[in-house]
Design an enzyme around this catalytic site. Structure first.
Site, PDB file in Angstrom:
ATOM      1  N   HIS A  18       0.908  -1.272   0.059  1.00 24.99           N
ATOM      2  CA  HIS A  18      -0.109   0.114  -0.089  1.00 24.99           C
ATOM      3  C   HIS A  18       0.939   1.422  -0.015  1.00 24.99           C
ATOM      4  O   HIS A  18       0.605   2.155  -0.795  1.00 24.99           O
ATOM      5  CB  HIS A  18      -0.881   0.147   1.276  1.00 24.99           C
ATOM      6  CG  HIS A  18      -1.950  -0.916   1.458  1.00 24.99           C
ATOM      7  ND1 HIS A  18      -1.973  -1.647   2.570  1.00 24.99           N
ATOM      8  CD2 HIS A  18      -2.690  -1.433   0.501  1.00 24.99           C
ATOM      9  CE1 HIS A  18      -3.082  -2.654   2.232  1.00 24.99           C
ATOM     10  NE2 HIS A  18      -3.591  -2.663   0.947  1.00 24.99           N
ATOM     11  N   LYS A  42     -18.250  -6.438   8.336  1.00 20.64           N
ATOM     12  CA  LYS A  42     -17.181  -7.324   8.516  1.00 20.64           C
ATOM     13  C   LYS A  42     -16.158  -6.581   9.564  1.00 20.64           C
ATOM     14  O   LYS A  42     -15.734  -5.349   8.991  1.00 20.64           O
ATOM     15  CB  LYS A  42     -16.326  -7.444   7.081  1.00 20.64           C
ATOM     16  CG  LYS A  42     -15.253  -8.813   7.219  1.00 20.64           C
ATOM     17  CD  LYS A  42     -14.951  -8.924   5.613  1.00 20.64           C
ATOM     18  CE  LYS A  42     -13.524  -7.870   5.348  1.00 20.64           C
ATOM     19  NZ  LYS A  42     -12.926  -8.159   4.082  1.00 20.64           N
ATOM     20  N   ARG A  96      -2.030  -5.868  -8.245  1.00 19.64           N
ATOM     21  CA  ARG A  96      -0.636  -6.937  -8.345  1.00 19.64           C
ATOM     22  C   ARG A  96      -0.700  -8.105  -9.067  1.00 19.64           C
ATOM     23  O   ARG A  96       0.279  -8.709  -9.600  1.00 19.64           O
ATOM     24  CB  ARG A  96      -0.604  -7.751  -6.536  1.00 19.64           C
ATOM     25  CG  ARG A  96      -0.299  -6.668  -5.690  1.00 19.64           C
ATOM     26  CD  ARG A  96      -0.779  -7.329  -4.329  1.00 19.64           C
ATOM     27  NE  ARG A  96      -2.072  -7.563  -4.210  1.00 19.64           N
ATOM     28  CZ  ARG A  96      -2.941  -7.755  -3.084  1.00 19.64           C
ATOM     29  NH1 ARG A  96      -2.248  -8.067  -2.040  1.00 19.64           N
ATOM     30  NH2 ARG A  96      -4.255  -8.051  -3.314  1.00 19.64           N
ATOM     31  N   SER A 134      -2.464  -7.506   3.415  1.00 22.21           N
ATOM     32  CA  SER A 134      -2.907  -7.454   4.731  1.00 22.21           C
ATOM     33  C   SER A 134      -2.863  -8.804   5.283  1.00 22.21           C
ATOM     34  O   SER A 134      -2.494  -8.821   6.490  1.00 22.21           O
ATOM     35  CB  SER A 134      -3.915  -6.646   4.828  1.00 22.21           C
ATOM     36  OG  SER A 134      -3.675  -5.353   4.327  1.00 22.21           O
TER      37      SER A 134
HETATM   38  O1  PNS Z   1      -7.926  -3.155   0.908  1.00 23.90           O
HETATM   39  P1  PNS Z   1      -9.270  -3.835  -0.057  1.00 23.90           P
HETATM   40  O2  PNS Z   1      -9.736  -5.119   0.802  1.00 23.90           O
HETATM   41  O3  PNS Z   1      -8.532  -4.695  -1.308  1.00 23.90           O
HETATM   42  O4  PNS Z   1     -10.039  -2.723  -0.456  1.00 23.90           O
HETATM   43  C1  PNS Z   1     -11.239  -3.214  -0.959  1.00 23.90           C
HETATM   44  C2  PNS Z   1     -12.218  -2.173  -0.856  1.00 23.90           C
HETATM   45  C3  PNS Z   1     -12.467  -1.574   0.596  1.00 23.90           C
HETATM   46  C4  PNS Z   1     -11.525  -0.659  -1.674  1.00 23.90           C
HETATM   47  C5  PNS Z   1     -13.496  -2.243  -1.574  1.00 23.90           C
HETATM   48  O5  PNS Z   1     -13.987  -3.642  -1.038  1.00 23.90           O
HETATM   49  C6  PNS Z   1     -14.453  -1.239  -1.607  1.00 23.90           C
HETATM   50  O6  PNS Z   1     -14.482  -0.435  -2.323  1.00 23.90           O
HETATM   51  N1  PNS Z   1     -15.552  -1.619  -0.763  1.00 23.90           N
HETATM   52  C7  PNS Z   1     -16.395  -0.449  -0.382  1.00 23.90           C
HETATM   53  C8  PNS Z   1     -17.639  -0.886  -0.710  1.00 23.90           C
HETATM   54  C9  PNS Z   1     -17.984  -0.657  -2.381  1.00 23.90           C
HETATM   55  O7  PNS Z   1     -17.611   0.430  -2.807  1.00 23.90           O
HETATM   56  N2  PNS Z   1     -18.554  -1.462  -3.103  1.00 23.90           N
HETATM   57  C10 PNS Z   1     -18.485  -1.453  -4.549  1.00 23.90           C
HETATM   58  C11 PNS Z   1     -19.579  -2.389  -5.106  1.00 23.90           C
HETATM   59  S1  PNS Z   1     -21.130  -1.928  -5.086  1.00 23.90           S
END
Ligand code: PNS
Length: 166
Positions: A18, A42, A96, A134
């Site tokens: 990150h 979650k 990645r 993570s």
């Molecule tokens: O670090 P991550 O887990 O890869 O991050 C993923 C994240 C939090 C960016 C992604 O899951 C996300 O954007 N979640 C928020 C909900 C959202 O916007 N969902 C879109 C589908 S409607």
């Protein structure tokens, strides 16, 4: 016009991968906000406050290198709403591998449907961070001695401290 981007993620916790993406985003955009997205369904391993504290510790490391256009905030809900709330025109995501690509390509499409003024920008991960996640950091914490290069600079002690309290 000033270009403002968010770098969204769970950051549970922030990793060296990150950190690299945030550093590169800060060189491209005028302003960057690390958007810590909290999922109400979650719980995650680290609390939103802990994730924010670790992200701020990493940002302080960037500041030591003269990079002063990055901050961090916690958001709840959709990434596209986080970008809108922040007033950002760009969402930056690191890629990645092809799994990241498949997922993020769909997210970018959904984002565009919600708000065509917010552009998603992908940055390819550097090879040394391709396997950093993570999950990997949490496993290092859980199973003992590990690869410290997976931790974002400046965060190792703080992340360990939070984890040991759990
Ligand atoms: O670090 P991550 O887990 O890869 O991050 C993923 C994240 C939090 C960016 C992604 O899951 C996300 O954007 N979640 C928020 C909900 C959202 O916007 N969902 C879109 C589908 S409607």
């Amino acid at each position: 016009m000033s270009k403002f981007a968010i770098v969204p993620g769970s950051f549970d916790p922030i990793t060296a991968g990150h950190f690299e993406i945030i550093r590169r985003a800060a060189a491209i955009f005028d302003r960057v906000t690390v958007a810590i997205l909290v999922n109400s369904e979650k719980a995650g391993t680290f609390s939103p406050d802990e994730r924010l504290e670790a992200a701020n510790a990493a940002i302080r490391e960037l500041e030591k290198d003269g990079i002063t256009n990055v901050d961090a905030r916690v958001f709840r809900g959709l990434t596209v709403d986080a970008a809108r709330d922040a007033g950002a025109g760009y969402i930056v995501k690191g890629l990645r591998n092809t799994s990241d690509f498949d997922y993020e390509f769909g997210m970018a499409e959904i984002t565009r449907r919600f708000d065509e003024n917010i552009e998603t920008v992908f940055l390819p991960s550097s090879p040394e961070f391709m396997h950093v996640s993570s999950t990997y950091v949490r496993e290092i914490l859980k199973y003992g001695k590990g690869d410290c290069r997976a931790f974002a600079p400046g965060t190792e002690e703080i992340i360990k401290k939070f984890y040991e309290k759990k």
